[in-house]
Design a protein around this motif. Sequence first.
Motif, PDB file in Angstrom:
ATOM      1  N   THR A  13       0.729  -0.511  -0.321  1.00  0.00           N
ATOM      2  CA  THR A  13       0.222   0.260  -0.185  1.00  0.00           C
ATOM      3  C   THR A  13       1.008   1.255  -0.049  1.00  0.00           C
ATOM      4  OG1 THR A  13      -1.967  -1.264   1.447  1.00  0.00           O
ATOM      5  CG2 THR A  13      -1.507   1.128   0.751  1.00  0.00           C
ATOM      6  N   ALA A  16       2.621   1.889  -3.476  1.00  0.00           N
ATOM      7  CA  ALA A  16       1.447   2.688  -4.287  1.00  0.00           C
ATOM      8  C   ALA A  16       1.053   3.158  -4.223  1.00  0.00           C
ATOM      9  CB  ALA A  16       0.604   1.349  -4.425  1.00  0.00           C
ATOM     10  N   GLU A  17       1.319   3.758  -3.120  1.00  0.00           N
ATOM     11  CA  GLU A  17       0.729   5.162  -2.694  1.00  0.00           C
ATOM     12  C   GLU A  17       2.720   6.526  -3.026  1.00  0.00           C
ATOM     13  OE1 GLU A  17      -0.918   9.580  -1.737  1.00  0.00           O
ATOM     14  OE2 GLU A  17      -1.675   7.433  -2.448  1.00  0.00           O
ATOM     15  N   ALA A  19       4.644   5.504  -5.599  1.00  0.00           N
ATOM     16  CA  ALA A  19       4.602   5.819  -7.076  1.00  0.00           C
ATOM     17  C   ALA A  19       3.206   6.528  -7.420  1.00  0.00           C
ATOM     18  CB  ALA A  19       4.364   4.707  -7.722  1.00  0.00           C
ATOM     19  N   ARG A  20       2.149   6.787  -7.019  1.00  0.00           N
ATOM     20  CA  ARG A  20       0.780   7.201  -7.196  1.00  0.00           C
ATOM     21  C   ARG A  20       0.640   8.883  -6.950  1.00  0.00           C
ATOM     22  NH1 ARG A  20      -3.379  10.945  -6.349  1.00  0.00           N
ATOM     23  NH2 ARG A  20      -2.914   9.777  -3.614  1.00  0.00           N
ATOM     24  N   ARG A  21       1.241   9.250  -5.809  1.00  0.00           N
ATOM     25  CA  ARG A  21       1.755  10.250  -5.708  1.00  0.00           C
ATOM     26  C   ARG A  21       2.923  11.147  -6.863  1.00  0.00           C
ATOM     27  NH1 ARG A  21       5.090  10.611  -0.372  1.00  0.00           N
ATOM     28  NH2 ARG A  21       3.764   8.910  -0.390  1.00  0.00           N
ATOM     29  N   HIS A  22       3.968  10.448  -7.225  1.00  0.00           N
ATOM     30  CA  HIS A  22       4.707  10.858  -8.269  1.00  0.00           C
ATOM     31  C   HIS A  22       4.404  10.948  -9.549  1.00  0.00           C
ATOM     32  CE1 HIS A  22       7.778  12.758  -5.037  1.00  0.00           C
ATOM     33  NE2 HIS A  22       7.159  11.451  -4.338  1.00  0.00           N
ATOM     34  N   GLY A  23       3.436  10.274  -9.685  1.00  0.00           N
ATOM     35  CA  GLY A  23       2.183   9.799 -11.366  1.00  0.00           C
ATOM     36  C   GLY A  23       3.468   8.301 -11.392  1.00  0.00           C
ATOM     37  N   SER A  25       4.828   4.801 -12.738  1.00  0.00           N
ATOM     38  CA  SER A  25       3.768   3.607 -12.855  1.00  0.00           C
ATOM     39  C   SER A  25       5.239   2.713 -14.046  1.00  0.00           C
ATOM     40  CB  SER A  25       3.264   3.164 -14.351  1.00  0.00           C
ATOM     41  OG  SER A  25       3.637   3.983 -15.598  1.00  0.00           O
ATOM     42  N   LEU A  54       6.433  -1.677  -9.082  1.00  0.00           N
ATOM     43  CA  LEU A  54       6.827  -0.052  -8.867  1.00  0.00           C
ATOM     44  C   LEU A  54       7.997   0.531  -8.066  1.00  0.00           C
ATOM     45  CD1 LEU A  54       2.793   0.277  -7.363  1.00  0.00           C
ATOM     46  CD2 LEU A  54       4.077   1.240  -9.325  1.00  0.00           C
TER      47      LEU A  54
END
Length: 89
Positions: A13, A16-17, A19-23, A25, A54
Motif C-alpha cells: 500500500t 502504491a501510494e 508511486a501514485r503521488r509521483h505519477g 508506473s 513499482l
Amino acid sequence: MELDSSPSNNLSTYVAELARRHGISYVKTSNDALANVITRLADDEVFTDETEDLIVALKRSKIIDGRAMVSLLGRYLDEKRHVRSVQRL
C-alpha cells in the motif's frame, strides 16, 4: 528518500501510494526482457508482482535511491513471505 517514515507493514500500500503521488508506473524495458530471456535460458524463472515492479520504477525515476530500493524490496519480500525480521543491533 528517507525510509524512516516508511511503515513496517503494508508495504504494498505504501509503495502504491508513493508511486501514485509521483505519477510513477512500471514500464518494462528491453533490458527487463533480456533479463527474462537469460534467466529462462538458465532454467530458472523469476516472477515479480506489481509492488516489486513499482519499487524498481521508483528507483528508475530517482524517487528513491538504490539503498532505499534494496531495503524496500527486502522488507516487502519478507512481509509477502511472512518472514519475521531479525532485530538489528
